[in-house]
Write a protein that holds these residues in place. Structure first.
Motif, mmCIF file in Angstrom:
data_model
loop_
_atom_site.group_PDB
_atom_site.id
_atom_site.type_symbol
_atom_site.label_atom_id
_atom_site.label_comp_id
_atom_site.label_asym_id
_atom_site.label_seq_id
_atom_site.Cartn_x
_atom_site.Cartn_y
_atom_site.Cartn_z
ATOM 1 N N CYS A 13 -33.632 -15.625 -11.557
ATOM 2 C CA CYS A 13 -34.141 -15.931 -10.218
ATOM 3 C C CYS A 13 -33.128 -15.602 -9.133
ATOM 4 C CB CYS A 13 -34.557 -17.401 -10.134
ATOM 5 S SG CYS A 13 -33.173 -18.558 -10.266
ATOM 6 N N LYS A 14 -31.999 -15.035 -9.534
ATOM 7 C CA LYS A 14 -30.945 -14.602 -8.602
ATOM 8 C C LYS A 14 -30.292 -15.755 -7.839
ATOM 9 C CE LYS A 14 -32.276 -10.307 -9.492
ATOM 10 N NZ LYS A 14 -32.056 -10.027 -10.891
ATOM 11 N N ALA A 15 -30.457 -16.959 -8.341
ATOM 12 C CA ALA A 15 -29.859 -18.106 -7.654
ATOM 13 C C ALA A 15 -28.362 -18.163 -7.911
ATOM 14 C CB ALA A 15 -30.522 -19.393 -8.132
ATOM 15 N N TYR A 16 -27.653 -18.643 -6.921
ATOM 16 C CA TYR A 16 -26.215 -18.818 -7.042
ATOM 17 C C TYR A 16 -25.954 -20.064 -7.874
ATOM 18 C CZ TYR A 16 -21.448 -19.994 -5.625
ATOM 19 O OH TYR A 16 -20.127 -20.321 -5.629
ATOM 20 N N LEU A 17 -25.154 -19.935 -8.930
ATOM 21 C CA LEU A 17 -24.948 -21.060 -9.841
ATOM 22 C C LEU A 17 -23.578 -21.712 -9.700
ATOM 23 C CD1 LEU A 17 -26.496 -19.432 -13.023
ATOM 24 C CD2 LEU A 17 -27.583 -21.079 -11.517
ATOM 25 N N GLY A 18 -22.617 -20.955 -9.317
ATOM 26 C CA GLY A 18 -21.277 -21.522 -9.207
ATOM 27 C C GLY A 18 -20.252 -20.415 -9.142
ATOM 28 N N ALA A 19 -19.015 -20.825 -8.928
ATOM 29 C CA ALA A 19 -17.969 -19.820 -8.791
ATOM 30 C C ALA A 19 -16.757 -20.194 -9.615
ATOM 31 C CB ALA A 19 -17.582 -19.668 -7.330
ATOM 32 N N TYR A 20 -16.050 -19.179 -10.015
ATOM 33 C CA TYR A 20 -14.790 -19.376 -10.701
ATOM 34 C C TYR A 20 -13.706 -18.793 -9.812
ATOM 35 C CZ TYR A 20 -10.974 -18.731 -14.008
ATOM 36 O OH TYR A 20 -9.745 -18.752 -14.617
ATOM 37 N N VAL A 21 -12.783 -19.659 -9.393
ATOM 38 C CA VAL A 21 -11.686 -19.191 -8.549
ATOM 39 C C VAL A 21 -10.431 -19.163 -9.405
ATOM 40 C CG1 VAL A 21 -10.384 -19.562 -6.431
ATOM 41 C CG2 VAL A 21 -12.768 -20.264 -6.561
ATOM 42 N N ASN A 22 -9.759 -18.053 -9.412
ATOM 43 C CA ASN A 22 -8.544 -17.924 -10.207
ATOM 44 C C ASN A 22 -7.425 -18.799 -9.663
ATOM 45 O OD1 ASN A 22 -9.153 -15.681 -12.190
ATOM 46 N ND2 ASN A 22 -9.826 -14.814 -10.259
#
Ligand SMILES: [Zn+2]
Length: 92
Positions: A83-92
């Motif tokens: 559904c192309k929804a944003y799920l989360g992010a990984y920041v280094n």
């Protein structure tokens, strides 16, 4: 009488930050409820711009693009391929 305030049982469930790594991960999308493997897209963040500036000042202008090409200098955003929804992010 409004003194009946719960002291400890009112801990509300905050939206949990997703434990996502730098790689596409199996995930159940909360938006479309499908079991998917996330799509990862790298996005430049503040760190990327600062690094680019430092590299540009210390080394040379062509180095400016390194942080933008290097995934470890960027925020990796996970999206649902369904559904192309944003799920989360990984920041280094
Ligand atoms: Zn979805």
């Amino acid at each position: 009488m409004l003194s009946k305030v719960c002291s400890k049982s009112s801990v509300t469930m905050a939206p949990q930050p997703l434990a996502l790594g730098p790689d596409p991960a199996p995930f159940t999308c909360p938006h479309c409820d499908a079991k998917v493997t996330t799509t990862v897209k790298a996005a430049a963040n503040t760190k990327t711009h600062i690094l680019a500036l430092i590299l540009c000042k210390c080394l040379c202008i062509p180095c400016l693009c390194i942080p933008y090409c290097c995934h470890s200098c960027q925020t990796l955003q996970h999206y649902c391929p369904n559904c192309k929804a944003y799920l989360g992010a990984y920041v280094n």
